[in-house]
Design a protein around this motif. Structure first.
Motif: not given
Length: 717
Positions: A523-526, A528-540
C-alpha cells in the motif's frame, strides 16, 4: 549455391515422403485386405471354383499394370528407400538413428549421382547443340558477351559524364571526411544502379532460346548482385573507418580493406557458383548431380574463408592461433553439415557467425552517417533511429523468414497451417517481427523524448514563460518515457504469447488478481505512485525549483514513479517518497516579496529617509544585473512600530523567485552608505548610568556595552 542445394534437397525429401507414403498406404491396404479376408473367411460362403478362377476386372487391370516394365523399374528403385520408411512405421529407430539414416541416404544419393555425372554431361552437351543449332554459336556468343560487358561500359560512360566528388584520399583519415558522406553514397551506389539497368537491357532486347534465356537471367542476377556487393562494401569501408566523436576509430582502414577484399572474393565466387548450379537444371542434370557439383564448389568457399582467417590483420596485436584453428574447424563443420543435408543446423551455424558481425557493421555505418555534420542524417535523431533500428529489424526479420523457409515452411503454409509445428513456427516468426517492431517503436519514442529534453535546457537566458515550459518538460517527459517503456514491453509480450497460441485472457485476469494482492501488500508504494501522479497533475513543482515540505527542502533534481530527489543548498541529496511530502511550499513560482526592517533614532527625518530609500530603489532598477529580476523595486512602506530605543521602519521589494537574496544583500549595503551620507543614524540600545563619580568601574562597563552595541557585536557580560 546454398539456396539451390537446399531446394534440391527439399524436393528429394518431399518426393521421398510422397513415395514412402504411397508404399505405406499400399502396404496397409494389403494387410487390411488380408485381415479382412481372414476374418470374413469364417462367415462368408466359400466361393466356387468358377468364381475363384475368374478374377474381377479391376484386379486384372491392377495385375496388368504391375507387370508393366516402367512400373517394375519404379518399384525396384523405391525398394532401396523402403527401409527408412519401414523403420519410421515400425517406430523402432531412435532420433539419432533417423539423423544418421538421413545423412547416409543423402550422401548415397549424391555419390550415386556422381557416378552418373559423365552420362548427364553428354546429355547436356546434346541439349546445348540442339539449343544453338537454329541461330548458330556465333550469335549466342555475341549475346553472351553483350550481357557480360554492357553493364561495365554503361557505368564507365556514366562516370565519364558525371564529375567525381572531390574527396581526397587523405580526407578519409581526417574528421573532414564526415562532410562527404552524401557525396560518397552517390558516387558508390548510383553507378551500380546504372550497371544493373544496362545489364537488364540485353535480356529484353534479344530473343533468347528457352534454355539460353534461363542461363542469361541467372548470369544477370549474379552480375548485378556482385556489383551491388562491391559498391556497398566500398561505401561501408569509408563509413566504418571514420573517426568517432572522441577521435578514435572502431576499425582501421587497412583491416577494413582486408575484410572487404576477402568478402568480395567470397561473394563473387559464391554468385558464379550459384550460376553454375542454376545452369545445370535446364540442361537436365539431376538433383544429386547438382548437389555434388555444389559441394565440390563449396570446397572453394571453405578455402577462401580459411585463408582469410589465417592471414587476417591484427592491428599490431598478437595473432591468435587458437582462434584461427577454432574457425577452421567451425567452417569445416559447416561444410560437412551442408554435405550431409542438415540445412537447419547449417543455417543456425551461419547465423551465429555472421549475424552479430552484420549488425555491428550496420550500427557503425549509421553512427558515422549521424556524426557527419554535413551529412543527410546530421541533427536528425528520428531519421537516425529509423535507419539504425530499421536496418537491424530488416536484417533479423529476413533471417527469421529465411530460417522458416529452410525448415520447409512456405508463406502460405505458415499462414494457413493448423498443425502444432505450423502454429509454433508461425508464432515464432511473428513474435520476432513483433519484438522488432516494439524495439523500433520504443527507440523512436525514446529518441523523441530525449531530443525534447536536450532541446529544452534549463538556462538563465530564456524568458520566464519559456523557463516554466522547459521545467515542466524536464519534469514530465522522463516519467512518460518510463511509462511508454512498460506499456510497449507488456503489449509486445502479450502479442507474442498470443501468436504462439497461448490464451492471454487468463493471464490478464490472473495479472489483475495478482495486482490487487500486490496492491494490498504494498500500500505504501501504491500510495507513493498515486500521490506522485496527482502532484504532477497539479503541477506542484518542477525540476529546478526549490521547495519545502515539512523537514524536507531543496532543489528538485529528478523524479521517479514513487519519489522525488531534493538537493539541499548545502549539498546533501534527499530522496523523498511522494506519500511523505504532504503540503508543498514552492519558493520558485511567479514572484516573491522580501521585507526589510530597519531601526532608526527618534530624531530621524522620516521624509528624508523615504527619499533616500526611493533613490536606492531606482539605482537597483538601473543596475543591469539586478534590474531584470526586479518586479517592484525597493520602497519604504512606513513606520512599523515605536520601539524602546528606536523607530522601526519597514521596506519591501518584489523580485523573481530565487533572486531576492542577492538583491537584498546589495540593497542593505547601499542603505548603510546612503544613511551615513545623509546623517541618518541607526538606533542601538544604550545604557545610562548615574552616580556620584566614585563608581568608575560601573561607568567603564557601561561605556564598553554601548561601544559594542554600536559596532553590532554581542555585548559582553
Amino acid at each position: 549455391m546454398v539456396d539451390s542445394s537446399h531446394t534440391g534437397g527439399r524436393r528429394v525429401l518431399g518426393s521421398r515422403f510422397v513415395r514412402g507414403s504411397l508404399w505405406a498406404c499400399l502396404f496397409s491396404l494389403t494387410i487390411f485386405l488380408g485381415i479382412s479376408g481372414g476374418a470374413n473367411a469364417q462367415t462368408a460362403p466359400v466361393p466356387s471354383a468358377a468364381d475363384a478362377a475368374t478374377p474381377p476386372d479391376k484386379v486384372r487391370q491392377m495385375m496388368q499394370l504391375m507387370q508393366a516394365p516402367e512400373v517394375q523399374t519404379w518399384m525396384a528403385s523405391q525398394m532401396k528407400m523402403a527401409p527408412a520408411a519401414a523403420a519410421d512405421d515400425g517406430g523402432q529407430m531412435s532420433v539419432l538413428s533417423d539423423l544418421l539414416a538421413h545423412a547416409r541416404h543423402h550422401v548415397e544419393m549424391v555419390s550415386d549421382a556422381a557416378m552418373d555425372l559423365p552420362e548427364e554431361v553428354e546429355a547436356a552437351d546434346g541439349i546445348v547443340d540442339r539449343e544453338i543449332e537454329p541461330t548458330g554459336p556465333g550469335w549466342i556468343a555475341v549475346q553472351g558477351l553483350t550481357l557480360l560487358l554492357i553493364g561495365t561500359l554503361a557505368e564507365l560512360l556514366f562516370r565519364a559524364a558525371t564529375p567525381r566528388p572531390r574527396i581526397r584520399r587523405t580526407d578519409v583519415e581526417e574528421p573532414a571526411a564526415l562532410h562527404h558522406a552524401g557525396a560518397n553514397l552517390f558516387y558508390r551506389v548510383i553507378p551500380a544502379i546504372v550497371f544493373a539497368m544496362a545489364t537488364i537491357v540485353p535480356l529484353v532486347a534479344f530473343s533468347w532460346p528457352p534454355i539460353s534465356q534461363a542461363i542469361a537471367i541467372a548470369v544477370a542476377i549474379a552480375l548485378i548482385a556482385t556489383r551491388f556487393t562491391i559498391s556497398i562494401g566500398r561505401m561501408l569501408v569509408v563509413l566504418v573507418t571514420l573517426p568517432r566523436a572522441d577521435g578514435e576509430r572502431d576499425i582501421s582502414r587497412a583491416k577494413a580493406l582486408y575484410w572487404f577484399r576477402r568478402s568480395a572474393v567470397f561473394a563473387i565466387y559464391f554468385a558464379f557458383g550459384w550460376v553454375v548450379i542454376q545452369i545445370m537444371e535446364p540442361l537436365g542434370f539431376s538433383v544429386g548431380s547438382r548437389l555434388f557439383v555444389a559441394y565440390i564448389l563449396g570446397i572453394g568457399l571453405f578455402l577462401i574463408a580459411v585463408e582469410a582467417v589465417w592471414s587476417r590483420p591484427t592491428d599490431g596485436a598478437r595473432h591468435s592461433t587458437a582462434t584461427a584453428w577454432f574457425l577452421t574447424i567451425y567452417f569445416l563443420a559447416l561444410w560437412l553439415l551442408w554435405v550431409t543435408g542438415f540445412m537447419l543446423l547449417l543455417w543456425l551455424g551461419i547465423y551465429a557467425l555472421l549475424l552479430p558481425k552484420v549488425l555491428r557493421v550496420a550500427t557503425m555505418a549509421v553512427r558515422s552517417l549521424h556524426q557527419a555534420e554535413a551529412g543527410f542524417l546530421a541533427n536528425r535523431r528520428m531519421a537516425t533511429v529509423l535507419l539504425d533500428r530499421g536496418v537491424r529489424a530488416i536484417i533479423i526479420a529476413a533471417a527469421a523468414v529465411w530460417m522458416g523457409r529452410i525448415m520447409g515452411f512456405a508463406a502460405d503454409r505458415m499462414a494457413a497451417g493448423d498443425t502444432m509445428v505450423d502454429r509454433i513456427t508461425r508464432g515464432a516468426i511473428g513474435g520476432i517481427v513483433i519484438l522488432l517492431a516494439a524495439d523500433l517503436l520504443w527507440h523512436i519514442v525514446k529518441a523523441y523524448i530525449n531530443g525534447k529534453l536536450i532541446d529544452s535546457p534549463l538556462d538563465a537566458s530564456a524568458s520566464d514563460e519559456e523557463k516554466a515550459k522547459r521545467a515542466r518538460l524536464q519534469t514530465l517527459l522522463p516519467i512518460f518515457r518510463n511509462i511508454f517503456a512498460v506499456v510497449i514491453a507488456v503489449i509486445a509480450i502479450l502479442m507474442v504469447l498470443s501468436g504462439l497460441g497461448i490464451e492471454i485472457g487468463p493471464l490478464i485476469a490472473g495479472a489483475g488478481v495478482v495486482g490487487v494482492a500486490v496492491g494490498f501488500g504494498a500500500q505504501t508504494i501504491v500510495k507513493d505512485v498515486i500521490s506522485g501522479m496527482f502532484y504532477l497533475w497539479d503541477d506542484a513543482f518542477r525540476v529546478g525549483e526549490y521547495i519545502e515540505s515539512g523537514s524536507h527542502k531543496g532543489v528538485v533534481e529528478a523524479f521517479s514513479l514513487r519519489s522525488v530527489k531534493l538537493r539541499h543548498h548545502r549539498g546533501p541529496l534527499t530522496t523523498v517518497p511522494f506519500g511523505e511530502l504532504g503540503a508543498v511550499k514552492n519558493l520558485n513560482r511567479d514572484w516573491t516579496i522580501d521585507k526589510i526592517s530597519l531601526n532608526v533614532t527618534y530624531d530621524t527625518d522620516l521624509v528624508k529617509a523615504k527619499k533616500v530609500v526611493k533613490q536606492i530603489g531606482q539605482q537597483l532598477l538601473d543596475n543591469p544585473d539586478f534590474g531584470p529580476h526586479i518586479i517592484e523595486t525597493l520602497k519604504m512602506k512606513g513606520v512599523e512600530q515605536f520601539g524602546e530605543f528606536a523607530i522601526e521602519i519597514r521596506l519591501s521589494m518584489m523580485t523573481k523567485p530565487g533572486e531576492q537574496f542577492v538583491i537584498r544583500r546589495n540593497a542593505l549595503a547601499m542603505i548603510r552608505n546612503a544613511f551615513k551620507e545623509n546623517g541618518i543614524e541607526f538606533a542601538v540600545p544604550t545604557v545610562q548610568v548615574s552616580g556620584d563619580g566614585r563608581d568608575h568601574e560601573a561607568m567603564a562597563a557601561a561605556a564598553r556595552y554601548a561601544a559594542q552595541a554600536r559596532a553590532g557585536g554581542e555585548p559582553a557580560a
